[in-house]
Design an enzyme around this catalytic site. Structure first.
Site, PDB file in Angstrom:
ATOM      1  N   GLY A 116      -9.030  11.896 -35.273  1.00 31.64           N
ATOM      2  CA  GLY A 116      -9.954  13.009 -35.024  1.00 31.64           C
ATOM      3  C   GLY A 116      -9.158  14.269 -34.758  1.00 31.64           C
ATOM      4  N   LYS A 157     -15.685  23.727 -29.649  1.00 36.73           N
ATOM      5  CA  LYS A 157     -14.366  24.078 -29.114  1.00 36.73           C
ATOM      6  C   LYS A 157     -13.576  25.032 -30.010  1.00 36.73           C
ATOM      7  CE  LYS A 157     -14.153  20.049 -26.164  1.00 36.73           C
ATOM      8  NZ  LYS A 157     -13.470  18.802 -25.767  1.00 36.73           N
ATOM      9  N   GLY A 186     -12.712   7.252 -21.263  1.00 37.70           N
ATOM     10  CA  GLY A 186     -12.732   8.713 -21.394  1.00 37.70           C
ATOM     11  C   GLY A 186     -12.763   9.474 -20.081  1.00 37.70           C
ATOM     12  N   ASN A 232     -11.640  24.704 -24.387  1.00 33.04           N
ATOM     13  CA  ASN A 232     -12.795  24.092 -23.709  1.00 33.04           C
ATOM     14  C   ASN A 232     -13.185  24.847 -22.448  1.00 33.04           C
ATOM     15  OD1 ASN A 232     -10.847  23.152 -21.887  1.00 33.04           O
ATOM     16  ND2 ASN A 232     -11.790  21.122 -21.698  1.00 33.04           N
TER      17      ASN A 232
END
Lengths: 263, 263
Positions: free
Chosen positions: B134, B73, B246, B94
């Site tokens: 993250g 990305k 997710g 993305n």
């Protein structure tokens, strides 16, 4: 159509133009019916970009092979790391398999598909006098397969004298005494005349040869698949000659693709 | 699934690993239902090969765009010719659209998809204290979208202090007074904790953070789509914490992809 997910093996068909190609429409339903997790997608790639695109695709881990069509068949053979005898003899490849070590193996199925398509409709080319017009990638592969199938005489024609002579020389070594070549097609006593040029893909293209030069009863074949009836085949039909369209050549390659790619 | 023919527009999803990706399985049926002649295929590409593959694909005339996932990305943003503000702020993209002149335009829909997925289940992040673990491509995009959605405080965590500080600095300029950062997640009074690391993709991965550090009632979200319930979410569920998987992040991006690519 196949279900596409992250586990799907990808195959690409490279050509230019690309909109006319039929292989995805024929192969993908076969893959889906067999439950094979693989898909064939079209990619339009200009000649100048072919090598760069193939090298890029060579870095895609789940891309396992390529089919190639006009105008990339000679280039496909040139960049392959190994090739079958028939592909070398034809000077062209229409399939590249990526091996686990990243190298490319080439073969050509055009000629075999063409001859099997003829045989399937009762038109075995054995002992016939055949004129193949177009000494490019598909024409050379068709010529090799016709010679292997036992034609009495193969006459090559191409407007490019250098390309024509190169192919004639190569084939004359492998099939001595059966190969002739001329810039203008020698049609007067041909049993079978094959268009292996791209002429007919686009509306308004000139005819690749004049069907008026053929004797009565000659079979006129075209390797162009779209349109299904090219101007050449239409003209032959109007003059009462039997015709053979392009699609059988591809349809009779599908099993070979599956075997070649291990699908 | 879409019918694939020579006229089909091709889109590729680049990632490594690739088998876990869900976008082809979500997007292709939508394209088929809409009668859109386009297909999304997966391509596994190693980080070292990403730029080469994208440049190769840039020469494929009927390839109109790319989706990119872990670990590409940041690289996708870096090679884009232009990008939206949110992509620049996130430092990641993305989606890359190939313009008619051959240039690439970048955007990121991860963060917007994530926030819309939360809102769709009644979990608007406005005024909440949120910990995003993250600071990579997806994490930074999620952080930007959460700040845009009005979180009270955004706490970034990442084991890479340089990457963490780079993102903190960039976000602090755009959202002054609302961004904190630490190598270890500050969970004690968090209302929402988000895993935006790849930990959980593979069986045996360590947990990205210890859910025992969270107060009762904290929502634990994961951006990993496969497995549907990661070890983190399973552990949170066992301890009675609400969880958010997710898949909604991706499901809420599909419309954005269609718009972005003009499909």
């Amino acid at each position: 159509m196949p279900e596409i997910s992250g586990t799907t093996r990808v195959y690409a068909l490279l050509g230019d133009p690309i909109t006319q190609v039929r292989a995805p429409g024929l192969l993908n339903p076969v893959l889906a019916r067999r439950g094979t997790d693989a898909v064939l997608i079209p990619m339009r790639v200009a000649p100048a970009d072919f090598e760069r695109v193939v090298h890029g695709l060579g870095q895609v881990a789940n891309l396992h092979g390529l089919l190639v069509t006009v105008p990339h068949k000679a280039a496909a053979l040139a960049l392959a790391d190994r090739a079958t005898d028939r592909a070398r003899l034809a000077g062209s490849a229409n399939a590249l398999r990526r091996e686990p070590d990243g190298t490319w193996s080439a073969d050509t199925f055009d000629g075999d598909g063409f001859v099997r398509g003829l045989i399937a409709v009762g038109q075995h080319p054995r002992d016939r006098r055949v004129c193949v017009v177009g000494a490019g990638g598909a024409g050379s592969a068709v010529a090799v397969a016709l010679l292997d199938a036992g034609v009495a005489e193969l006459r090559l024609a191409d407007t490019n004298p250098d390309r024509l002579e190169t192919l004639r020389e190569r084939l004359s070594v492998a099939y001595p005494g059966r190969v002739a070549a001329a810039v203008r097609p020698q049609l007067a006593d041909a049993d079978l005349a094959v268009n292996a040029t791209p002429l007919g893909l686009h509306p308004g293209d000139p005819l690749p040869f004049a069907v008026t030069g053929l004797p009565a009863g000659s079979l006129v074949a075209d390797i162009i698949m779209s349109p299904a009836e090219t101007a050449l085949l239409r003209e032959a039909r109007r003059r009462g000659l039997p015709t053979h369209p392009g699609e059988p050549m591809l349809a009779h390659q599908i099993d070979s693709y599956l075997t070649f790619f291990g699908l």
